[in-house]
Design a protein around this motif. Structure first.
Motif, short mmCIF file in Angstrom:
data_model
loop_
_atom_site.label_atom_id
_atom_site.label_comp_id
_atom_site.label_asym_id
_atom_site.label_seq_id
_atom_site.Cartn_x
_atom_site.Cartn_y
_atom_site.Cartn_z
N ALA A 47 0.90 -1.16 0.00
CA ALA A 47 0.00 0.00 0.00
C ALA A 47 0.93 1.21 0.00
N HIS A 48 0.41 2.41 -0.26
CA HIS A 48 1.30 3.57 -0.18
C HIS A 48 0.86 4.51 0.93
N TYR A 49 1.82 5.25 1.51
CA TYR A 49 1.47 6.11 2.65
C TYR A 49 1.51 7.59 2.31
N ALA A 56 5.67 8.16 -2.26
CA ALA A 56 5.70 8.86 -3.56
C ALA A 56 4.93 8.16 -4.67
N GLU A 57 3.87 7.41 -4.30
CA GLU A 57 3.01 6.84 -5.34
C GLU A 57 2.37 7.96 -6.13
N GLU A 58 1.94 9.00 -5.40
CA GLU A 58 1.23 10.11 -6.04
C GLU A 58 2.16 10.97 -6.91
N ARG A 59 3.47 10.78 -6.75
CA ARG A 59 4.43 11.54 -7.55
C ARG A 59 4.78 10.79 -8.84
N VAL A 80 -3.20 -2.76 -2.10
CA VAL A 80 -4.47 -2.25 -1.58
C VAL A 80 -4.51 -0.73 -1.80
N GLU A 81 -5.49 -0.27 -2.54
CA GLU A 81 -5.57 1.13 -2.97
C GLU A 81 -7.00 1.65 -2.84
N ASN A 82 -7.20 2.94 -3.01
CA ASN A 82 -8.55 3.50 -3.08
C ASN A 82 -8.59 4.63 -4.09
N ARG A 83 -9.61 4.61 -4.94
CA ARG A 83 -9.87 5.76 -5.81
C ARG A 83 -11.23 6.31 -5.41
N SER A 112 -8.26 7.78 2.92
CA SER A 112 -8.59 6.57 2.18
C SER A 112 -7.51 6.22 1.17
N ASP A 113 -6.95 7.23 0.52
CA ASP A 113 -5.92 7.02 -0.51
C ASP A 113 -4.57 7.48 0.00
N ASP A 114 -3.79 6.65 0.67
CA ASP A 114 -4.04 5.25 0.85
C ASP A 114 -3.64 4.85 2.26
N LEU A 115 -3.84 5.78 3.24
CA LEU A 115 -3.55 5.37 4.62
C LEU A 115 -4.48 4.27 5.06
ZN LIG Z 1 -3.39 5.97 -4.14
#
Ligand SMILES: [Zn+2]
Length: 716
Positions: free
Chosen positions: A117-119, A161-164, A188-191, A129-132
């Motif tokens: 997952a990404h923090y 840095a998933e969002e980067r 595990v992700e959320n959009r 939710s995205d993505d804590l």
């Molecule tokens: Zn995400």
């Protein structure tokens, strides 16, 4: 009346089960047995991680605090926890100083099962939710699995840095030693902030993975339809990078509440405990199954799969799909042999007429439903617009059946529809086998009814109900997935069921009633406010200090309240790349140290040095006529065909988490370079603008409100 009940009641029952499933499973309390996943326990973890409720993009002090909380928790659970620090680039190239958290249970290092997952969050919101949520779910999974004796080791990878630009995943796969033992990853992700945890993406050759899914998931929400459609879309998560590195993958995400995604409303209050529970159940069951499975026994081929209303997962090898469709067609032909061929031909024509009417009707009625949308992708109250699309399909099917009723009969019309759907099923089985089951399931049900000599009421009820089980979930979730622009697509899915129902009620009067109700629903949808406090518009602001032109404000959208601020279409003369917002307004000069850009040319090589004297930690280079070869000494990975297709004259390179960057590039002739540095928030002079924006109501999205300075140079 009895016919209406025989067909209508099972369809309503399926619809009720679809809505029940769409919310996600019930939360599990904190006193649940230790081996189980408890959303109440995970929610406490999530609350501690989100804490301040502030945005925490990679490279910010807020993100470092969250990193420390995650590390502390994994260590307290007894996991060997390290932080992988690395400067990483993707193919764009975008680069960042990345800090991935890696927590291992003691044991071997072959056939590792990665739970990921990404923090980090975007700049606009706290990313609860995205993505804590994904991170908190994995911490509860790590607790439940602590100390277990496993055949394959489980490693938790919480990326940064998933969002980067998926840079944490890039950093992980760039380290040979880390990636070598990794066999499979569960991400595990959320959009969005609510809804089921859908398994929506797999690696290629997924039959073995789907078999494990079918055996493990307690409340499966997984279809080869979403997996196939996702592969056709240009969307990415960390899994894109893991798959490129040859790691088998399963990707879970929810997509409910899409308007809150990447905004300040992605907060702890809006994070759904049901979604958290579903993610946790899925992740824990897959971690247990995969850590006990023979990971060397894999398949090369894909599966066609779908869940039955969340109760169980059905699958078959994708390559057998065309045979299944053909076999079903043969059964249908045998079942139809005593039915008048001419009457069935009119049934075929009626079905094609219904399809055509659906497409035309849905486009027209969706246009009405969207009239008040103000350009928003998702409306605050979409229920009436969605209902209008369902009703349009039924109105079209009733019209088609009514037109040919006199030259046919209900049974022949049903066989006609079944013949058309078999033809579509075979075509889909050969081209998109992952999608084909949507048509094969109702077509096969119709064929079996025909073969067993069922009467037309039973045939309609059984085939339509079978179709509803696979198609209603899509009719309900498609809006959240794709937004208002794709409303007519909803009717195209529902028409399959409608043509299996309409022959029993083939009267123009019925069609007219359905059409009128559809239009009334569309008009209500158009009259409802598209924007509310809970469902605000997305409007992002920026202050730009560009040395070449006077400073200005930009906005992505001029709302009614921002209209008073002298915004005009941004001139492309000074900003031909149009990186931020399409509207600008003159701004006061704010004393800001400007980003510095120094470029040296040695033959075909140009080295650009960018530095932010105000210590902004997001640097960027907008450029044309050059190809970047290295960023801070790091060679970006090769560009995929997907990236090359998006290439335009102007390109962008972003470097985060540093205040200085050295970018090497190859330049054949002349090149234009524009350096930027970006900080979050507007200068104090922007307070009035923010108040005007917030009044709409509107919230920033994506990177959020930012302050940019620029410096330009031209290389001859
Ligand atoms: Zn995400």
């Amino acid at each position: 009346m009895r016919r209406a009940a025989a067909v209508g009641l099972p369809l309503l029952a399926v619809l009720a089960l679809v809505f029940r499933q769409a919310a996600g499973p019930a939360p599990v309390g904190a006193n649940a047995p230790a081996a189980e996943f408890s959303s109440a326990r995970a929610k406490l973890v999530l609350q501690e991680l989100v804490a301040e409720g502030v945005p925490h993009p990679a490279g910010t002090p807020a993100n470092a605090r969250i990193r420390d909380r995650i590390v502390t928790r994994f260590r307290a659970l007894g996991y060997d926890t390290t932080v992988q620090r690395r400067f990483a680039c993707n193919a764009a190239p975008n680069c960042a100083m990345v800090e991935n958290i890696i927590a291992r249970a003691p044991g071997a290092s072959r056939n590792v099962v990665l739970m990921a997952a990404h923090y980090d969050s975007v700049g606009a919101g706290p990313g609860a939710s995205d993505d804590l949520m994904g991170t908190a779910a994995l911490l509860e999974v790590a607790r439940a699995m602590r100390g277990a004796k496993l055949r394959n080791p489980v490693t938790f990878l919480i990326t940064d840095a998933e969002e980067r630009g998926l840079l944490g995943a890039e950093a992980f796969v760039a380290d040979e030693a880390l990636v070598r033992g990794a066999a499979v990853v569960v991400n595990v992700e959320n959009r969005g902030t609510q809804g089921t945890s859908n398994m929506f993406e797999t690696s290629a050759g997924n039959r073995w993975l789907v078999r494990h899914l079918a055996r493990s998931l307690p409340h499966p929400a997984a279809t080869s339809f979403s997996a196939t459609v996702y592969d056709l879309l240009p969307n990415d998560t960390d899994v894109t990078v893991f798959k490129r590195a040859g790691i088998a993958a399963l990707n879970f995400a929810s997509i409910g509440g899409p308007q809150r995604y990447h905004t300040p409303l992605d907060d702890f209050a809006n994070a759904s405990e049901r979604t958290l529970q579903h993610h946790g159940e899925n992740a824990l069951s897959m971690a247990r199954t995969l850590s006990d499975a023979d990971l060397d026994a894999r398949s090369d081929d894909d599966a066609t799969f779908f869940d039955i209303l969340g109760f169980t997962l059905l699958w078959w090898p994708a390559k057998t799909t065309p045979w299944l469709a053909l076999l079903s067609l043969v059964a249908l032909m045998i079942g139809a042999r005593k039915t008048n061929a001419r009457a069935m031909t009119f049934g075929v024509v009626a079905t094609f007429t219904s399809m055509l009417l659906t497409i035309l009707g849905a486009m027209g009625i969706a246009w009405i439903a969207r009239l008040g949308s103000d350009g928003e992708r998702w409306a605050a109250h979409p229920q009436f617009a969605i209902a209008s699309m369902w009703l349009t399909a039924f109105a079209a099917a009733l019209t088609g059946a009514a037109m040919f009723r006199k030259r046919s009969d209900a049974r022949a019309l049903l066989f006609g529809a079944a013949i058309v759907w078999h033809a579509v099923a075979i075509a889909l089985a050969l081209t998109l086998p992952g999608v084909s089951y949507l048509i094969i399931v109702p077509a096969l049900a119709a064929a079996i009814c025909g073969l067993s000599g069922a009467n037309e009421t039973a045939m309609s009820a059984i085939a339509a109900t079978a179709g509803a089980i696979v198609l209603f979930p899509i009719g309900v979730i498609l809006y959240d997935a794709l937004g208002s622009a794709m409303l007519p697509a909803i009717a195209i899915f529902i028409i399959v069921i409608a043509t299996l129902v309409a022959p029993l009620f083939a009267r123009f009067r019925n069609a007219l009633v359905a059409a009128i109700v559809a239009i009334v629903c569309a008009v209500i949808a158009a009259l409802l406010p598209p924007i509310t406090r809970e469902h605000p518009q997305h409007v992002t602001l920026a202050y730009v200090d560009d040395g070449a032109v006077p400073p200005f404000w930009t906005t992505s959208h001029v709302t009614a309240t921002l209209g008073a601020m002298r915004f005009a279409r941004m001139s492309t003369q000074h900003t031909p790349w149009r990186v931020m917002g399409a509207w600008s307004s003159p701004a006061p000069r704010v004393e800001l140290p400007r980003v510095t850009l120094r470029a040296e040319r040695r033959g075909n090589t140009v080295i650009a040095h960018i530095a932010s004297p105000r210590n902004a930690t997001e640097l960027g280079l907008i450029y044309r006529g050059a190809t970047i070869t290295r960023v801070n000494g790091q060679t970006p990975p090769p560009r995929s065909a997907r990236f090359r297709r998006r290439d335009s004259e102007w390109k962008f390179c972003n470097v985060s988490g540093v205040t200085e960057a050295t970018i090497e590039m190859t330049v054949a002739g002349a090149a234009d370079l524009i350096a930027t540095d970006v900080s979050h928030g507007l200068p104090p002079q922007g307070a009035k603008l923010i108040a005007a924006r917030n009044a709409t109501p509107a919230v920033p999205s994506g990177e959020g409100d930012i302050t940019i300075t620029r410096a330009r140079t031209r290389i001859q």
